[in-house]
Write an enzyme that holds these catalytic residues in place. Sequence first.
Site, short mmCIF file in Angstrom:
data_model
loop_
_atom_site.label_atom_id
_atom_site.label_comp_id
_atom_site.label_asym_id
_atom_site.label_seq_id
_atom_site.Cartn_x
_atom_site.Cartn_y
_atom_site.Cartn_z
N SER A 18 -22.86 -13.59 64.24
CA SER A 18 -23.64 -12.43 63.79
C SER A 18 -25.03 -12.86 63.37
CB SER A 18 -23.06 -11.84 62.50
OG SER A 18 -21.70 -11.72 62.54
N HIS A 73 -22.56 -10.63 71.45
CA HIS A 73 -22.33 -10.16 70.08
C HIS A 73 -21.84 -8.70 70.06
CE1 HIS A 73 -23.98 -9.01 65.91
NE2 HIS A 73 -22.79 -9.55 65.80
N GLU A 131 -24.76 -7.11 72.25
CA GLU A 131 -26.04 -7.80 72.41
C GLU A 131 -25.79 -9.06 73.23
OE1 GLU A 131 -28.43 -6.70 68.28
OE2 GLU A 131 -26.92 -8.28 68.19
N ASN A 161 -28.42 -6.81 63.37
CA ASN A 161 -28.28 -7.40 62.03
C ASN A 161 -29.61 -7.77 61.39
OD1 ASN A 161 -25.56 -7.10 61.58
ND2 ASN A 161 -25.01 -9.02 62.57
N1 3HC Z 1 -9.56 1.34 66.97
C1 3HC Z 1 -9.53 2.35 67.85
N2 3HC Z 1 -10.11 3.54 67.63
C2 3HC Z 1 -10.71 3.71 66.45
C3 3HC Z 1 -10.79 2.69 65.47
C4 3HC Z 1 -10.19 1.46 65.77
N3 3HC Z 1 -10.21 0.42 64.94
N4 3HC Z 1 -11.52 3.16 64.43
C5 3HC Z 1 -11.87 4.41 64.72
N5 3HC Z 1 -11.39 4.75 65.93
C6 3HC Z 1 -11.60 6.01 66.66
C7 3HC Z 1 -10.74 7.11 66.11
O1 3HC Z 1 -9.50 7.17 66.78
C8 3HC Z 1 -11.59 8.33 66.37
O2 3HC Z 1 -11.46 8.77 67.70
P1 3HC Z 1 -11.63 10.33 68.10
O3 3HC Z 1 -12.87 10.80 67.43
O4 3HC Z 1 -11.70 10.31 69.58
O5 3HC Z 1 -10.41 10.96 67.55
C9 3HC Z 1 -13.02 7.83 66.24
O6 3HC Z 1 -12.96 6.43 66.42
C10 3HC Z 1 -13.60 8.14 64.88
O7 3HC Z 1 -12.77 7.60 63.88
P2 3HC Z 1 -12.42 8.30 62.52
O8 3HC Z 1 -12.34 9.79 62.72
O9 3HC Z 1 -11.25 7.62 61.93
O10 3HC Z 1 -13.61 7.94 61.54
P3 3HC Z 1 -15.16 8.22 61.67
O11 3HC Z 1 -15.50 9.41 62.47
O12 3HC Z 1 -15.63 8.07 60.28
O13 3HC Z 1 -15.69 6.94 62.52
C11 3HC Z 1 -16.53 4.76 62.63
C12 3HC Z 1 -15.42 5.66 62.13
C13 3HC Z 1 -16.53 4.73 64.16
C14 3HC Z 1 -16.25 3.37 62.09
C15 3HC Z 1 -17.91 5.31 62.13
O14 3HC Z 1 -17.86 5.56 60.74
C16 3HC Z 1 -19.08 4.39 62.40
O15 3HC Z 1 -19.62 4.37 63.49
N6 3HC Z 1 -19.50 3.62 61.37
C17 3HC Z 1 -20.60 2.66 61.45
C18 3HC Z 1 -20.08 1.36 61.98
C19 3HC Z 1 -21.16 0.31 62.09
O16 3HC Z 1 -22.29 0.45 61.63
N7 3HC Z 1 -20.79 -0.83 62.69
C20 3HC Z 1 -21.65 -1.94 62.80
C21 3HC Z 1 -21.32 -2.89 61.72
S1 3HC Z 1 -22.32 -4.34 61.75
C22 3HC Z 1 -21.52 -5.38 62.77
O17 3HC Z 1 -20.46 -5.12 63.27
C23 3HC Z 1 -22.22 -6.66 63.04
C24 3HC Z 1 -21.32 -7.84 62.94
O18 3HC Z 1 -22.08 -8.96 63.27
C25 3HC Z 1 -20.63 -8.03 61.62
#
Ligand code: 3HC
Length: 309
Positions: free
Chosen positions: A134, A157, A169, A207
Amino acid sequence: AGPSGGGGSSTARQINHITVFGAGLMGGGIAQVAAQAGLKVTLTDVNEAALKRGLGAIAQSVARVGKKKAPDNVEAFVAKVLGNIKTTVDPTEAVKDADLVVEAVIENLKLKQDLFAKLDKVAKPSAIFATNTSSLLVGDVGATLPEARQRLFAGLHFFSPVPVMKLVEVIRGPKTEDSVIDALLVLAKRMHKVAVRAPDKPGFIVNRLLIPYKLEAARMLERGDATVEDIDIAMKLGAGYPMGPFELFDMVGLDITKFVSEGWKEYAERGLIPAELVKPSPLIEKMVSEGKIGRKAGKGFYDYTKGKK
Ligand code: 3HC
């Protein structure tokens, strides 16, 4: 131009078998999307317990995907995807047939370098090596590899949760061949992801913006400017972010952000990022030392043992 998705040259290398090191949140997610795309996957970690936990999380997530993709037979969908994933704790066995080896182990430069050095001796000479780091520079992670493997080395990434976030990425290292970048762009498309080419600078694109933003949210809290809940509500309803910064801390893991800001101290000293932006947060350090590292521990900024999603 649009995102750099697919469209590789005809000389692009074929990737049919992926080996993923690390069965945690990221590694498990990468194995899952590869298996869903019909690739052969080997998932590996240091012990059977970690693999078992990883496979359990993958099965749950595949079932969520299956409810949408194959609502009439979720069980068969899950079985088919899991059928593409083999597991082993033996690193030599894990990489012997791999066209691509992706590491998603903890953010520790020496550990990643040592792992790749060991794998270089046992993987196919043509195997591409990629890091899902990351925050470390791809050039630094690959620096100790022999020249020939450095040409096959790049950053790949993913974002959490990997099965949902569409972005990948692709980061070129100092010696990466064009054919490797092409192969990774084609692979990203095959995994139904959108790829962007990102610079080999701290945090790449996402990031580089997201970590300073999260650390500043922690500082707001340290200064007593606003509450956790109000900051999260404000960013969701005022800026349209799907999650607030503290929900994101909890989902990604506070330990991960801590590793990143520690690692970036050196990059700040090398003039690659302003020190002020990545100054460690005493609050985050304290929470990590108390084991409040987020969802995976049941407790972070929110308490997940009492039903918060
Ligand atoms: N596996 C499979 N499907 C999943 C899942 C998982 N782990 N998590 C969520 N889903 C699916 C759900 O089934 C749902 O599908 P549907 O809408 O078709 O029914 C959809 O995703 C939305 O899920 P929820 O309704 O449970 O919840 P939200 O609408 O709140 O969405 C989220 C959850 C997708 C995590 C959303 O909140 C989001 O996009 N958050 C921001 C995430 C983000 O910023 N990520 C980047 C982090 S930084 C990073 O990763 C960098 C690294 O280097 C650390």
